[in-house]
Design a protein around this motif. Structure first.
Motif, short mmCIF file in Angstrom:
data_model
loop_
_atom_site.label_atom_id
_atom_site.label_comp_id
_atom_site.label_asym_id
_atom_site.label_seq_id
_atom_site.Cartn_x
_atom_site.Cartn_y
_atom_site.Cartn_z
N SER A 1 46.44 -9.19 20.07
CA SER A 1 45.83 -9.08 21.39
C SER A 1 44.58 -9.93 21.50
O SER A 1 44.11 -10.52 20.54
N ARG A 2 44.08 -9.97 22.68
CA ARG A 2 43.01 -10.80 23.19
C ARG A 2 41.89 -11.15 22.21
O ARG A 2 41.26 -10.25 21.68
N PRO A 3 41.53 -12.38 22.01
CA PRO A 3 42.27 -13.52 22.53
C PRO A 3 43.58 -13.69 21.75
O PRO A 3 43.59 -13.52 20.54
N PHE B 1 39.74 -19.39 30.35
CA PHE B 1 39.52 -19.44 31.79
C PHE B 1 38.05 -19.18 32.07
O PHE B 1 37.40 -18.44 31.35
N GLN B 2 37.58 -19.81 33.12
CA GLN B 2 36.20 -19.54 33.51
C GLN B 2 36.19 -18.62 34.72
O GLN B 2 36.74 -18.94 35.77
N ARG B 3 35.59 -17.45 34.51
CA ARG B 3 35.49 -16.54 35.65
C ARG B 3 34.01 -16.36 35.95
O ARG B 3 33.28 -15.83 35.14
N GLU B 4 33.59 -16.89 37.09
CA GLU B 4 32.16 -16.94 37.42
C GLU B 4 31.38 -17.55 36.27
O GLU B 4 31.65 -18.68 35.91
N GLN B 5 30.48 -16.81 35.63
CA GLN B 5 29.67 -17.45 34.60
C GLN B 5 30.23 -17.29 33.19
O GLN B 5 29.81 -17.97 32.28
N THR B 6 31.20 -16.37 33.03
CA THR B 6 31.69 -16.11 31.68
C THR B 6 32.99 -16.87 31.42
O THR B 6 33.80 -17.07 32.34
N ILE B 7 33.15 -17.27 30.17
CA ILE B 7 34.38 -17.96 29.78
C ILE B 7 35.24 -16.97 29.00
O ILE B 7 34.77 -16.35 28.04
N GLY C 1 48.52 -9.32 28.04
CA GLY C 1 47.32 -10.13 28.04
C GLY C 1 47.08 -10.86 26.73
O GLY C 1 45.96 -11.20 26.40
N CYS C 2 48.15 -11.13 25.96
CA CYS C 2 47.93 -11.85 24.71
C CYS C 2 48.27 -13.33 24.86
O CYS C 2 48.32 -14.05 23.89
N GLY C 3 48.52 -13.76 26.09
CA GLY C 3 48.71 -15.19 26.31
C GLY C 3 50.13 -15.69 26.18
O GLY C 3 50.37 -16.89 26.15
N LYS C 4 51.11 -14.75 26.14
CA LYS C 4 52.50 -15.19 26.03
C LYS C 4 52.91 -15.96 27.27
O LYS C 4 53.51 -17.05 27.18
N SER C 5 52.59 -15.40 28.43
CA SER C 5 52.96 -16.08 29.68
C SER C 5 52.21 -17.39 29.82
O SER C 5 52.73 -18.36 30.39
N THR C 6 50.98 -17.41 29.30
CA THR C 6 50.18 -18.64 29.38
C THR C 6 50.91 -19.77 28.67
O THR C 6 50.92 -20.91 29.15
N MET D 1 52.19 -23.31 30.23
CA MET D 1 51.79 -24.62 29.71
C MET D 1 53.01 -25.48 29.40
O MET D 1 53.01 -26.68 29.67
N VAL D 2 54.04 -24.86 28.85
CA VAL D 2 55.26 -25.63 28.55
C VAL D 2 55.89 -26.14 29.84
O VAL D 2 56.42 -27.25 29.90
N ALA D 3 55.77 -25.34 30.92
CA ALA D 3 56.32 -25.78 32.21
C ALA D 3 55.44 -26.83 32.86
O ALA D 3 55.82 -27.41 33.86
N GLY D 4 54.23 -27.03 32.30
CA GLY D 4 53.33 -28.01 32.89
C GLY D 4 52.57 -27.50 34.09
O GLY D 4 51.98 -28.27 34.84
N LEU D 5 52.58 -26.18 34.29
CA LEU D 5 51.86 -25.61 35.43
C LEU D 5 50.38 -25.44 35.11
O LEU D 5 49.56 -25.27 36.00
N LEU D 6 50.05 -25.44 33.81
CA LEU D 6 48.69 -25.12 33.38
C LEU D 6 48.37 -26.04 32.21
O LEU D 6 49.12 -26.09 31.25
N PRO D 7 47.27 -26.80 32.29
CA PRO D 7 46.94 -27.65 31.15
C PRO D 7 46.27 -26.82 30.06
O PRO D 7 45.49 -25.93 30.37
N PRO D 8 46.55 -27.11 28.77
CA PRO D 8 45.84 -26.40 27.71
C PRO D 8 44.38 -26.83 27.69
O PRO D 8 44.05 -27.94 28.09
N THR D 9 43.49 -25.91 27.26
CA THR D 9 42.07 -26.26 27.19
C THR D 9 41.83 -27.21 26.02
O THR D 9 41.11 -28.19 26.15
N THR D 10 42.44 -26.91 24.89
CA THR D 10 42.37 -27.84 23.76
C THR D 10 43.77 -27.97 23.17
O THR D 10 44.65 -27.15 23.43
N GLY D 11 43.94 -29.00 22.34
CA GLY D 11 45.20 -29.15 21.61
C GLY D 11 46.18 -30.04 22.32
O GLY D 11 45.92 -30.55 23.40
N GLN D 12 47.32 -30.22 21.66
CA GLN D 12 48.34 -31.11 22.19
C GLN D 12 49.65 -30.38 22.33
O GLN D 12 50.10 -29.69 21.42
#
Lengths: 263, 285, 258
Positions: free
Chosen positions: A214-216, A15-21, A45-50, A54-65
């Motif tokens: 944990s993160r990332p 995610f991009q938050r202001e200037q940091t990714i 915050g380990c990305g489980k919900s993310t 993504m599986v629900a199609g609510l959020l596109p992955p940044t990379t990958g298929q």
């Protein structure tokens, strides 16, 4: 060999938050078979919900298929039912109307009597008899979770995405819900992605447990749960095999939890 | 609702809500400390203060302050009695109330409709936003002379002024409502298989109702103020005309009596809308 | 992918600016064409209005702007501090607050700008009635927001500060002041646009100078060009005030993030 139902290939998300990714999820590979029950455990915050998003199609992955039933997920994935972490009950609809909401839509259109019958079944299933006319604002957190669960189950989606569905429930009710969900999943031949903080819950319900670091976030270990089915969720915790699995997975998990609390 | 309201009416509403909450809280926890925290004691103190103010006004008038400036409660009351007993007031009240009501309905309907159109098309909102902001920033009362030239000094120009004022209030409340809607609701519906129309009907319209009603509630005050301002600036009937013509005759009783009637109308109409709000949004408590 | 996304966003932004420009040109062009080809009696036309604003700019417009601004600033200078102090004091006195609450609410339900004729009657046609009107309107706005701000401070927070041994002064400086500042700023945010409205209403009713006077003078001569010119100046003033409000809001937000 036929394709898997859900396939994640080198999926990552930042995610991009202001200037940091901020990297939320490092490249992850995972394939989920049809009718498989997969539980995700790991620190906050380990990305489980993310992944569920993504599986629900609510959020596109940044990379990958990411593909579902052989086709890439590009838009909303309407073959999944999604019980999000924060419930999305409509505050102006009472319990019965919230649960019946999907059946009012053109794509699941059901006549009034049929709808009423199904609502009654669902209300009983999640143990909310007598609360049909209450509004979400009048319910406890655990009751709201059960309404959300009933709303997801009522239209019978092929795959269930559940994000900490039973977190707010007391221990006894949790076991009752585990029993019900296990029955529904096996009878309905459902595929399930299940996010939880509770390792025992994950082992008791799942065919496979995925431990995240944990993160990332990334996958630390994937463990097959070879407990025989059907399982008696009330007693399975006392079986020696359960204890072994629990100890093994807890060793993996506790370092991550510690790392999470250090920061 | 947001804690930082955009407009004064909402600010006042928040303040009043906080005040009453604070009053009930202190009433519960400190009831022993003061008789004035007891409901009866408090009511007695309130009545005493209002009476003292009226008495000071009555007897200060002509002694402390020139009577022609401040009038007096008895003179204002006499003026009201005279207006009502002669029946001359009814025509004026009808003019103001109907201008306010018609303009309110037209402005609110158009404001909500525009808000929905803009809110549902991000692109349109982006393109039009500087134009909307420019019109919104303009003190609406400046449009009054235009309406008088285009529509005459009758009720039409007042209706137009009321409608424009209420229009922007409801437009912004609708946009705020759509912006603040829980995105999860629409996503959940979409995942269940809802189409756009079903989402608008099931999620958006009911979801922005609290914002629309808060706009409608505040809008009552705006509507009466705009109608009276229109009448003050140009007109030959209405409560604003009464106030202005009293001022022209150096008759302060008439000004106060006119403002009093206006406050009563506005408070009653606000109460009607509040009741409707409680009825429609019954799920909120 | 992220790169292409931001690229799309940038070109979308350019598109929006393009559409805005096109819309503005179409509106003004259509208006101008209507004025030239059909009639300029009712709606004048943009070129004439622009010329009028330029003429005014060389001939006293600054004076009218200064008068309106002076009324606003004087009224704000009275209303804001008084309203804030009353709100702070009454907010800290629960007994008085409980008693005065309905009375103050009753007073607030008077549409204050409709009292303008009374103030003109009292104070004549100079700047005073406008200043009084602005002051009263802003007083009430600041009073309400500050009072609400004081009430939102958690009682337990106050108690815990007391337990830490904070003096009355320290409490005011470290807790109550900062907590109310956000509310006071939001009151000022609302008060600024209202001060313009109040001043203009006063000037439209009776005045010898100011933007409201300019508008009414043009309308009495049915001088549409002058009316639109005054309207655009007022709109610019409104937008300028809106920008000031945004500036205050950004500052307030930065302060809150510290």
């Amino acid at each position: 060999m036929a394709h898997q139902l859900i396939e994640l290939k080198d999926i990552s998300k930042s995610f991009q938050r202001e200037q940091t990714i901020i990297a939320a999820l490092s490249p992850v590979n995972l394939a989920v078979r049809r009718e498989e029950f997969v539980a995700f455990v790991g620190p906050s915050g380990c990305g489980k919900s993310t992944i569920l998003n993504m599986v629900a199609g609510l959020l596109p992955p940044t990379t990958g298929q990411l593909s579902y039933d052989g086709a890439p997920v590009r838009d909303l994935n309407r073959r999944v039912g999604y019980m999000t972490q924060k419930d999305t009950l409509l505050p102006w609809r009472n319990v019965a109307d919230n649960i019946g909401a999907p059946l009012e839509l053109a794509c699941h259109k059901t006549g009034k009597t049929g709808r009423m019958d199904k609502i009654r079944q669902m209300v009983e299933l999640v143990g909310l008899k007598g609360f049909e006319k209450h509004f979400p604002g009048e319910l406890s957190g655990g009751m709201r979770r059960r309404v959300a669960l009933a709303r997801m189950l009522i239209y019978d989606p092929e795959t269930l995405l559940m994000d900490e569905p039973f977190g707010a429930l007391d221990a006894q009710l949790k076991l009752v819900m585990h029993d019900e969900i296990q029955r529904i999943v096996s009878l309905g031949h459902k595929t399930v992605l299940f996010v939880t903080h509770d390792l025992s819950e994950a082992i008791a319900l799942a065919d496979r447990v995925v431990v995240f670091s944990s993160r990332p976030g990334q996958i630390k270990i994937v463990r097959d749960i070879d407990l025989p089915r059907p399982r008696d969720v009330f007693r399975i915790r006392f079986s020696p095999r359960f204890t072994e699995l629990h100890e093994e997975l807890w060793d993996e998990l506790k370092d991550e939890v510690k790392k999470g609390t250090d920061t | 609702m947001s804690a930082q309201p955009r407009d004064p009416g909402a600010a006042a509403a928040v303040a009043v809500a906080v005040m009453s909450a604070a009053a009930s809280r202190t009433g519960a926890s400190e009831s022993a400390r003061s008789v004035f925290l007891h409901p009866v004691g408090r009511a007695a103190a309130q009545i005493a203060i209002v009476l003292a103010m009226l008495v000071l006004w009555q007897f200060g008038s002509g002694t402390l302050f020139p009577r022609v400036w401040v009038s007096s409660p008895s003179a204002i009351f006499a003026r009201l009695v005279q207006w009502f007993s002669s029946g001359s007031i009814w025509g004026h009240m009808a003019a103001t109330v109907s201008a306010a009501a018609i303009g309110y309905v037209l402005g609110a309907a158009a404001g909500v409709a525009t808000g929905l159109l803009l809110g549902l098309s991000r692109k349109a909102e982006q393109i039009l936003s500087p134009f909307v902001i420019a019109l919104y920033s303009l003190p609406k009362v400046a449009l009054a002379p235009f309406f008088v030239i285009f529509l005459g000094i009758g009720i039409e120009s007042k209706i137009a002024l009321v409608a424009v004022t209420v229009y922007f209030l409801l437009l912004y409340n609708t946009l705020d409502g759509l912006r603040d809607l829980d995105r999860g609701w629409a996503d959940a519906y979409r995942l269940m298989g809802a189409n756009d129309r079903e989402i608008v009907r099931n999620v958006m319209l009911p979801g922005i109702m609290p914002w629309i009603f808060s706009g409608l509630r505040i809008g009552v005050r705006y509507a009466f103020t705009a109608a009276v301002l229109g009448e003050l600036l140009a007109g030959n009937q209405g409560i604003g005309y009464l106030i202005e013509s009293s001022a022209g005759q150096f008759n302060s009783s008439g000004i106060f009596a006119g403002v009093f009637i206006l406050v009563v109308c506005s408070v009653v109409a606000t109460e009607v809308i509040s009741r409707a709000e409680k009825f429609v949004l019954h799920w909120r408590n | 992918m992220a790169g292409s996304n931001s690229g799309a966003a940038a070109s979308g932004q350019g598109n929006v600016l393009l559409w805005r420009g096109l819309l503005l040109i179409t509106l003004l062009g259509g208006w101008e064409a209507y004025g030239r080809l059909v009639s300029e009696a009712w709606f004048s036309r943009p070129m004439l209005i622009f010329a009028r604003i330029l003429t005014w700019a060389g001939d006293g417009l600054g004076g009218h702007v200064a008068i309106t601004l002076a009324e606003m600033l004087a009224g704000l200078a009275i209303g804001i501090p008084l309203g804030t102090v009353f709100g702070l004091v009454l907010g800290r006195l629960p007994v008085a607050a409980g008693i005065l609450r309905p009375i103050i609410f009753g007073l607030y339900s008077i549409p204050l700008v409709t009292l303008a004729p009374l103030f003109i009657f009292w104070f004549g046609l100079g700047l005073t009635p406008k200043i009084v009107l602005v002051a009263i309107v802003t007083f009430f706005l600041l009073f309400f927001t500050t009072f609400a701000g004081v009430q939102t401070i958690d009682r337990e927070m106050i108690d815990s500060f007391r337990l830490l041994g904070a003096s009355r002064r320290e409490m005011l400086r470290k807790l109550i002041g900062p907590a109310c500042l956000a509310w006071i700023l939001s009151g000022i945010k609302v008060a600024l646009p209202y001060s313009l409205i109040a001043a203009v209403v006063g000037e439209m009713l009776l005045a010898r100078a100011g933007l409201g006077y300019l508008l009414m003078q043009a309308s009495q001569q049915i001088d549409m060009t002058g009316m639109f010119a005054a309207l655009f100046v007022l709109m610019a003033a409104g937008v300028a005030i809106g920008e000031t409000v945004n500036f205050i809001e950004r500052r307030a937000l930065r302060w809150r993030n510290l």
